[in-house]
Design a protein around this motif. Sequence first.
Motif, PDB file in Angstrom:
ATOM      1  N   GLY A   1       0.792  -1.229   0.000  1.00 44.07           N
ATOM      2  CA  GLY A   1       0.000   0.000   0.000  1.00 44.07           C
ATOM      3  C   GLY A   1       0.820   1.272   0.000  1.00 44.07           C
ATOM      4  O   GLY A   1       0.267   2.367   0.164  1.00 44.07           O
TER       5      GLY A   1
ATOM      6  N   ARG B   1      -7.564  -3.515  -3.199  1.00 44.01           N
ATOM      7  CA  ARG B   1      -7.574  -2.392  -4.136  1.00 44.01           C
ATOM      8  C   ARG B   1      -8.804  -1.538  -3.841  1.00 44.01           C
ATOM      9  O   ARG B   1      -9.823  -2.019  -3.335  1.00 44.01           O
ATOM     10  CB  ARG B   1      -7.588  -2.895  -5.572  1.00 44.01           C
ATOM     11  N   ARG B   2      -8.726  -0.256  -4.204  1.00 43.79           N
ATOM     12  CA  ARG B   2      -9.730   0.695  -3.722  1.00 43.79           C
ATOM     13  C   ARG B   2     -11.133   0.405  -4.235  1.00 43.79           C
ATOM     14  O   ARG B   2     -12.103   0.547  -3.502  1.00 43.79           O
ATOM     15  CB  ARG B   2      -9.308   2.123  -4.104  1.00 43.79           C
TER      16      ARG B   2
ATOM     17  N   ASP C   1      -3.931   1.909  -7.919  1.00 46.44           N
ATOM     18  CA  ASP C   1      -4.056   2.130  -6.481  1.00 46.44           C
ATOM     19  C   ASP C   1      -4.130   3.606  -6.131  1.00 46.44           C
ATOM     20  O   ASP C   1      -4.582   3.966  -5.040  1.00 46.44           O
ATOM     21  CB  ASP C   1      -2.875   1.480  -5.749  1.00 46.44           C
ATOM     22  N   GLN C   2      -3.660   4.450  -7.032  1.00 48.66           N
ATOM     23  CA  GLN C   2      -3.724   5.889  -6.808  1.00 48.66           C
ATOM     24  C   GLN C   2      -5.007   6.508  -7.373  1.00 48.66           C
ATOM     25  O   GLN C   2      -5.134   7.734  -7.440  1.00 48.66           O
ATOM     26  CB  GLN C   2      -2.507   6.562  -7.452  1.00 48.66           C
ATOM     27  N   ASP C   3      -5.968   5.647  -7.789  1.00 47.06           N
ATOM     28  CA  ASP C   3      -7.223   6.112  -8.377  1.00 47.06           C
ATOM     29  C   ASP C   3      -7.003   6.890  -9.666  1.00 47.06           C
ATOM     30  O   ASP C   3      -7.779   7.783 -10.011  1.00 47.06           O
ATOM     31  CB  ASP C   3      -8.011   6.989  -7.372  1.00 47.06           C
TER      32      ASP C   3
ATOM     33  N   ALA D   1     -12.197  -0.427 -12.089  1.00 48.63           N
ATOM     34  CA  ALA D   1     -12.080   0.779 -11.268  1.00 48.63           C
ATOM     35  C   ALA D   1     -12.906   1.938 -11.828  1.00 48.63           C
ATOM     36  O   ALA D   1     -13.364   2.800 -11.075  1.00 48.63           O
ATOM     37  CB  ALA D   1     -10.617   1.185 -11.143  1.00 48.63           C
TER      38      ALA D   1
ATOM     39  N   GLN E   1     -12.391  -2.402  -2.226  1.00 45.90           N
ATOM     40  CA  GLN E   1     -12.641  -1.960  -0.853  1.00 45.90           C
ATOM     41  C   GLN E   1     -13.951  -1.176  -0.768  1.00 45.90           C
ATOM     42  O   GLN E   1     -14.742  -1.354   0.175  1.00 45.90           O
ATOM     43  CB  GLN E   1     -11.480  -1.089  -0.366  1.00 45.90           C
ATOM     44  N   ALA E   2     -14.187  -0.319  -1.742  1.00 44.65           N
ATOM     45  CA  ALA E   2     -15.420   0.475  -1.742  1.00 44.65           C
ATOM     46  C   ALA E   2     -16.645  -0.428  -1.853  1.00 44.65           C
ATOM     47  O   ALA E   2     -17.657  -0.223  -1.168  1.00 44.65           O
ATOM     48  CB  ALA E   2     -15.393   1.478  -2.893  1.00 44.65           C
TER      49      ALA E   2
END
Length: 785
Positions: A483, A667-668, A521-523, A561, A671-672
């Motif tokens: 992360g 990963r975001r 990972d940084q969107d 994503a 996670q969301a």
Amino acid sequence: MSSVPIDRSGPQPIPLRRPDKSGRPASLPLPLSTFIGRDREIAAIIGLLRRPGVRLVTLTGPGGVGKSRLAIRVAEELLAEFGDALWFVPLASLPDAELVPAAIAEQLNLRQAGTSPVEAQVKALLRAQHALIILDNVEHLIAAGPLIADLLAGCPSLTVLATSREVLRLSGEHIYAVPPLALPDFDALSTFDLLADTEAVQLFAERATAVMADFELTPTNAPTVASICQRLEGLPLAIELAAARVSAFTPSALLNRLERRLPLLTAGPLDAPARLQTMRDAIAWSIDALSEDEQQLFQRLSVFVDGFALEAAQAVATDTADESTSVVDGITSLIRKSVLQQRVASGDMRFWMLETIREYGQDLAARSGEEATVRRRHAAWCLALAERAGPELSGPDQGIWVERLETELGNIRAALGWLREQGETTLALRLATALGWFWMMPGRFQEGSDLFAALIALPGADDSPETLASALVTAADLKDWLGDSPGARELHAQALALYRRLDDRRRVASVLRGMGSNAIDQDDAVSAIRLLEESLIHARATGEHWEVAAVTNLLGIAAFAIGDYDAALARHDEALTVWRQLGGATHISVALTSMGIVAFAAGQFSRAAAVYREALDLSMAVDDRYDVVRAVEGFGLLAAAGGDPRQAARLLGVAQAQLELFGTPRRRATQALVERVLSNLRRTLGDSAFAAAWEEGHALPLTEAVAMARTVPESGDQPAARHNLTRREVEVLRLVAEGLTDREIGERLYISRRTVSHHVTAILAKLGVTSRRDAAEAARRFGLT
């Protein structure tokens, strides 16, 4: 063997020594300290002695393991069977095997008689008796073996129990290897009572109390005492010598000083044999009896940490290839003499030393002048192993090689440490980097990241640009897994610059893949897709099929994503096809679990269930715990969509607990999605019931969680499927639940407002509701928001 005659006159031999008033044979020592534990070993040895046809049992094991005390304890249990026909014969002080008959005669208290040899007199006495003779410490008198065999042949009711660091190699000999004391299992034992009941801990506490009356085992110090016993490998003599130090050191201080064991394990009782007053003397008693060649082999083999296979010994302990046979013979001899132990690991025979013995061997090697040569051979063997394993870690035999590297991890760590000490930075980087994918295994991320950070910072790290660049890539990937996106991005940029300078397109593709993963990972999905598409061009141009699959799978994650589920599923399916062709269950599972989360988000519950089930089966087969957890998490999501909120909370709870152990964040986008489902579960169950189910999951063993995951109903029983919602209708329903208008939904899905209105009308009818609010509530129950 020559005979040892005694007085040539007098009557026939008559035993004069009788049991004392307690019924204990006078020859049987009466120990002054309490005997601890060993119930299992006592029962096993007595069972062996009572077995029909068994008349010679040898207790073997290294010095200090407790062979003599165990033999005495066994004898005490057999007093009722043998009565006064039980004798204990100590042999440690005898310098010559020819004196053994006289030593036996002395314990039998034979009156000197006639001209017959001692052996004949002993046999005459024992011939008609149901007797047990304990021969203690035979290892330096192996030449007395024919006498023992002759006694057994001439005395049909005689049984011999011998203690020896070396097997006697006699016909009919039954060997019982005396193990160290039982140790605490910190994975299973956590309470004070369970720790205190462990044999090794009990022995420490008993002996510590003897030297310091107010010593007390407490819930506070018991874990430290247990760690001391583990450090000493349950060896009774070592534990007793350490416990004798409690008058000078607290248990914590004692544990800290046991990094090197031998200097501390001294000052045993003065009434003990000299060889048992220090741990070093106990080991020296065995090593001094070895031949010169055996001593050299022992010293060389002490370089190995946590054991070795025959192939490794032949590579490290020989000067020429012609010596390989002598290594086999030498290892066999060292096993017979209890210097080496053996066990089967992963189907292969493995040899190892107790750490106290290995430490003694290292001391000898340091004084011999060849330590550096042996350590260099050891490091070279580890490097060769790592470079063989590297390509296999992404192939169909991945599981086999991961298991082998886990077995050799102690040796790999030792080699890395020595190379760093010697300033061999490039070799250390080669060794670490060759194992690239191994450090990506769950539980290894932080160790790998710390290792690469240290190596890259060493002087000479840039002596080989290719090696440094490869190390930078692995270090960056590890940062990404942990992360640390900024750290990963910086390391990737350094590696990319080096590889572009070297014009290495294959490696450029690999670095760009890592940078794309980091951008996800940084969107920053737009940058991720750009980097990954460039990586794909290089990977295809160089024919790197594995790289093509890995990049394609990441393109699927990037599409997920940004909510492009169709593109994501297509990319994952493409990656899966390539990985199936290449083999390797772990990477196939990666594609399956990646596909599963997208299918779930798209409302394709049937597809999600199918891929999660295959991922679970694949991952369980190769013990890939990380993807097992991801599959369990997927079934938790499906349970939420299936209307079983308690089961969902438990499965998601165990997944969360395991991911925390791995130290790898989701990963975001994933996670969301998980957070939305958890929020819905909390509202459905209520805070108290949700917390209870969540905690149940946290405490659930992974094997039980897998069994629970397999009970999640198939997709036909899912609410959305029961209401016959199409995939597009599920997508629309999710956006309705988010509060979007028909126009906004159309813009999101690239369809007209009128088409959205038709979908909404159909959804309301299928759900049997009349308002968008009710439809949104249904979506929440289905786990779609």
